[in-house]
Design an enzyme around this catalytic site. Structure first.
Site, mmCIF file in Angstrom:
data_model
loop_
_atom_site.group_PDB
_atom_site.id
_atom_site.type_symbol
_atom_site.label_atom_id
_atom_site.label_comp_id
_atom_site.label_asym_id
_atom_site.label_seq_id
_atom_site.Cartn_x
_atom_site.Cartn_y
_atom_site.Cartn_z
ATOM 1 N N THR A 93 0.879 -1.181 0.000
ATOM 2 C CA THR A 93 0.000 0.000 0.000
ATOM 3 C C THR A 93 0.914 1.228 0.000
ATOM 4 O O THR A 93 1.026 1.935 1.002
ATOM 5 C CB THR A 93 -0.913 0.010 1.242
ATOM 6 N N THR A 128 -1.249 -2.217 5.644
ATOM 7 C CA THR A 128 -1.576 -0.986 6.375
ATOM 8 C C THR A 128 -2.461 -0.119 5.486
ATOM 9 O O THR A 128 -2.052 0.284 4.398
ATOM 10 C CB THR A 128 -0.271 -0.241 6.739
ATOM 11 N N PHE A 154 2.554 -5.549 13.028
ATOM 12 C CA PHE A 154 3.501 -4.637 13.688
ATOM 13 C C PHE A 154 4.940 -5.143 13.612
ATOM 14 O O PHE A 154 5.809 -4.603 14.284
ATOM 15 C CB PHE A 154 3.096 -4.440 15.156
ATOM 16 N N GLU A 157 11.191 -5.212 10.205
ATOM 17 C CA GLU A 157 12.130 -5.897 9.323
ATOM 18 C C GLU A 157 13.418 -6.173 10.087
ATOM 19 O O GLU A 157 13.868 -5.360 10.887
ATOM 20 C CB GLU A 157 12.402 -5.052 8.079
ATOM 21 N N LYS A 206 -2.901 0.991 13.841
ATOM 22 C CA LYS A 206 -1.642 0.850 13.088
ATOM 23 C C LYS A 206 -1.047 2.213 12.736
ATOM 24 O O LYS A 206 0.144 2.469 12.943
ATOM 25 C CB LYS A 206 -1.909 0.024 11.820
ATOM 26 N N GLY A 259 13.178 6.548 8.223
ATOM 27 C CA GLY A 259 12.729 6.168 6.886
ATOM 28 C C GLY A 259 12.226 4.750 6.892
ATOM 29 O O GLY A 259 11.651 4.299 7.879
ATOM 30 N N CYS A 262 7.806 1.806 5.894
ATOM 31 C CA CYS A 262 6.522 2.102 6.552
ATOM 32 C C CYS A 262 6.370 3.524 7.070
ATOM 33 O O CYS A 262 5.394 4.198 6.747
ATOM 34 C CB CYS A 262 6.304 1.107 7.693
ATOM 35 N N LYS A 265 5.609 6.535 4.511
ATOM 36 C CA LYS A 265 4.322 6.450 3.793
ATOM 37 C C LYS A 265 3.147 6.494 4.768
ATOM 38 O O LYS A 265 2.112 7.079 4.459
ATOM 39 C CB LYS A 265 4.272 5.206 2.901
ATOM 40 N N ARG A 330 14.045 0.881 0.832
ATOM 41 C CA ARG A 330 12.884 1.740 0.578
ATOM 42 C C ARG A 330 12.895 2.939 1.535
ATOM 43 O O ARG A 330 12.957 2.775 2.739
ATOM 44 C CB ARG A 330 11.580 0.946 0.733
HETATM 45 N N1 NAD Z 1 7.622 -4.286 5.752
HETATM 46 C C1 NAD Z 1 7.229 -4.052 6.995
HETATM 47 O O1 NAD Z 1 8.049 -3.929 7.920
HETATM 48 C C2 NAD Z 1 5.769 -3.934 7.325
HETATM 49 C C3 NAD Z 1 5.366 -4.036 8.666
HETATM 50 C C4 NAD Z 1 4.006 -3.924 8.963
HETATM 51 C C5 NAD Z 1 3.087 -3.696 7.942
HETATM 52 N N2 NAD Z 1 3.503 -3.589 6.668
HETATM 53 C C6 NAD Z 1 2.480 -3.368 5.614
HETATM 54 O O2 NAD Z 1 2.233 -4.630 4.974
HETATM 55 C C7 NAD Z 1 1.953 -4.424 3.582
HETATM 56 C C8 NAD Z 1 2.919 -5.247 2.743
HETATM 57 O O3 NAD Z 1 4.233 -4.758 2.997
HETATM 58 P P1 NAD Z 1 5.537 -5.593 2.629
HETATM 59 O O4 NAD Z 1 6.688 -4.851 3.204
HETATM 60 O O5 NAD Z 1 5.335 -7.027 2.945
HETATM 61 O O6 NAD Z 1 5.557 -5.413 1.035
HETATM 62 P P2 NAD Z 1 6.502 -6.194 0.005
HETATM 63 O O7 NAD Z 1 6.670 -5.250 -1.126
HETATM 64 O O8 NAD Z 1 7.691 -6.753 0.697
HETATM 65 O O9 NAD Z 1 5.603 -7.429 -0.454
HETATM 66 C C9 NAD Z 1 4.392 -7.311 -1.131
HETATM 67 C C10 NAD Z 1 4.277 -8.492 -2.088
HETATM 68 O O10 NAD Z 1 2.956 -8.465 -2.659
HETATM 69 C C11 NAD Z 1 3.068 -8.878 -4.003
HETATM 70 N N3 NAD Z 1 1.866 -8.461 -4.721
HETATM 71 C C12 NAD Z 1 1.542 -7.211 -5.168
HETATM 72 N N4 NAD Z 1 0.334 -7.237 -5.755
HETATM 73 C C13 NAD Z 1 -0.116 -8.517 -5.689
HETATM 74 C C14 NAD Z 1 -1.287 -9.172 -6.151
HETATM 75 N N5 NAD Z 1 -2.251 -8.499 -6.782
HETATM 76 N N6 NAD Z 1 -1.414 -10.510 -5.954
HETATM 77 C C15 NAD Z 1 -0.425 -11.189 -5.307
HETATM 78 N N7 NAD Z 1 0.707 -10.620 -4.850
HETATM 79 C C16 NAD Z 1 0.854 -9.299 -5.047
HETATM 80 C C17 NAD Z 1 4.354 -8.254 -4.473
HETATM 81 O O11 NAD Z 1 4.869 -8.912 -5.625
HETATM 82 C C18 NAD Z 1 5.257 -8.437 -3.249
HETATM 83 O O12 NAD Z 1 5.981 -9.651 -3.295
HETATM 84 C C19 NAD Z 1 2.025 -2.915 3.359
HETATM 85 O O13 NAD Z 1 0.737 -2.367 3.502
HETATM 86 C C20 NAD Z 1 2.916 -2.454 4.500
HETATM 87 O O14 NAD Z 1 2.669 -1.113 4.856
HETATM 88 C C21 NAD Z 1 4.826 -3.719 6.330
#
Ligand code: NAD
Length: 433
Positions: A93, A128, A154, A157, A206, A259, A262, A265, A330
């Protein structure tokens, strides 16, 4: 415990961790991604992200037959006896136009699966998303027999598995309480405090949490600037305030700005949510402004260290990832600082233990070295931008022989200035004299 057939859509940091951990708790999990290469790799047990314990959990899940990887949400949702009872949305997102969250991936998955979902299925949003997304998802699904639940994630990484399996809390929100309870039950073995609430409140938790962390960091960066002006030492100040349990020691280290994938954005997204609700979230705006200022301040320090002009100055950067323990670039503050340095004509070479190749978008401006020693040759200054612990124990004596100027700008206050002083380096930190 009930064993559930679960679909996880999106196999990135959150989706892969969720899928592997839920499989380790005994559930039958099918993870989907759009990226065919990633699905093939994961099916072979190859995990490309740096997350301790994740490759082992993926291997264990594959071997036990509790974890599978497929291309596309529809395949993960399955049908008949193999139909998913719970579908987690873990898709990106990102920041969209004007700073609002871009929900295109969420909408696209909902459109892909809405007619395929088994009656009684629960769709869980782990991405999120702005307050109101669960309600809008229900409208898009247009299925009276499918409930929508918000279950924000929550994890951090670099410690995603540990965070998922030993969470501070689990938050589950829905306007259908029985569906929320079914989702909460998936985690029952974890024994974590669980907040069961409505969907809008869960979504707000969140954003409120991430924006609080961003504000805390901006606050400490502002305090650090004041410490520099007043002759105080921010390390003593943060130690002194951190013992106060109402404040806590974590997220109290000044740095080159915050940065990552998360915080930037999510702060922008909440600001847009506030604007739409006719609320001027001045405190949050100030946190973002302070963050931009902090990056500029780091460049000011580096420019001053090399005599007033960065044009042509060779600068060696230690660390590029947005924090130690991850390869994620990112919205890395290290790259934001690097871009500002490049804009002033600095000649940049960088090293990061987790980033062995060129940085997308900066291939012309930033050379990547495969050894920290290589960034020192002829450097007018060295700059620590990511708090990798191994930077503390580099062969600083050797680095001192290679650099042009023995000066380190330590934007993380990571190094021991006494150790470096012994080999002739001057160390300039943040919030310190
Ligand atoms: N990274 C973090 O630390 C973290 C922590 C908490 C919440 N979040 C939230 O979780 C969500 C995902 O974040 P992330 O870091 O895992 O992202 P990411 O980019 O690591 O992974 C997302 C995955 O989704 C896949 N994808 C995209 N569109 C798709 C579709 N239509 N069908 C199937 N797969 C699809 C992408 O290819 C990618 O592999 C975001 O909203 C983020 O804000 C992230």
């Amino acid at each position: 415990m009930f064993v559930r057939r679960i679909a996880v859509v999106g196999s990135g940091y959150v989706g892969l961790t969720t899928g592997a951990c839920l499989a380790s708790l005994g559930h039958q999990v099918v993870c989907a991604d759009l990226d065919e290469g990633k699905v093939a790799q994961l099916s072979r047990g190859e995990v490309s992200i740096l997350e301790p314990g994740l490759p082992e959990l993926v291997a264990e899940g594959l071997a036990a037959g509790r974890l599978r990887f497929v291309v596309g949400a529809a395949a993960a949702v399955g049908q008949g006896l193999d139909a998913a009872e719970v579908v987690f949305l873990c898709v990106p997102t990102p920041m969209g136009a004007g700073g609002a969250a871009d929900l295109a991936a969420v909408r696209s998955v909902v459109a892909e699966v809405r007619e395929l979902l088994a009656p009684g299925c629960v769709v869980v949003n782990k991405s999120t998303v702005p307050v109101g997304t669960a309600a809008r998802t229900a409208v898009l699904l247009d299925r009276a027999d499918v409930a929508v639940v918000s279950n924000p994630e929550f994890l951090r990484e670099g410690s995603a598995v540990a965070d998922f399996l030993t969470p501070d809390r689990i938050v589950v929100g829905s306007d259908a309480q029985d569906a929320a309870e079914r989702v909460a039950a998936l985690y029952s073995r974890l024994g974590a405090p669980t907040v069961l609430t409505d969907a809008a409140s869960a979504e707000m938790v969140k954003y409120a949490a991430n924006c609080f962390l961003a504000m805390k960091l901006s606050y400490v960066n502002a305090v650090a600037e004041l410490c520099e002006r007043l002759g105080a030492d921010v390390l003593a100040v943060t130690e002194g305030i951190g013992y106060d349990r109402r404040i806590g020691q974590e997220f109290l280290s000044p740095g080159p700005g915050w940065g990552g994938s998360c915080l930037p954005k999510d702060t922008h997204a909440l600001l847009q949510v506030a604007v739409a609700a006719d609320f001027d979230f001045a405190l949050l705006r100030a946190s973002l402004d302070t963050n931009t200022r902090q990056q500029v301040r780091m460049v000011d320090k580096i420019r001053a260290a090399v005599g007033g002009s960065l044009a042509g100055a060779r600068i060696g950067l230690l660390g590029l990832a947005f924090k130690a323990g991850t390869a994620d670039l990112r919205d890395s503050p290290a790259l934001a600082v690097a871009a500002l340095l490049a804009a002033e004509g600095a000649d940049l070479i960088g090293y990061d233990p987790a980033v062995p190749t060129a940085v997308p978008g900066m291939t012309d401006d930033l050379t990547i070295a495969d050894d920290p020693i290589k960034i020192a040759s002829g450097a007018a200054a060295l700059v620590v931008l990511t708090e990798w612990p191994e930077f503390r124990t580099l062969d600083w004596g050797h680095l001192a022989e290679l650099v042009q100027n023995r000066i380190v700008i330590d934007t993380r206050n990571l190094l021991d200035p006494d150790v470096l002083r012994r080999v002739g380096f001057e160390v300039r930190g943040v919030g310190r004299q």
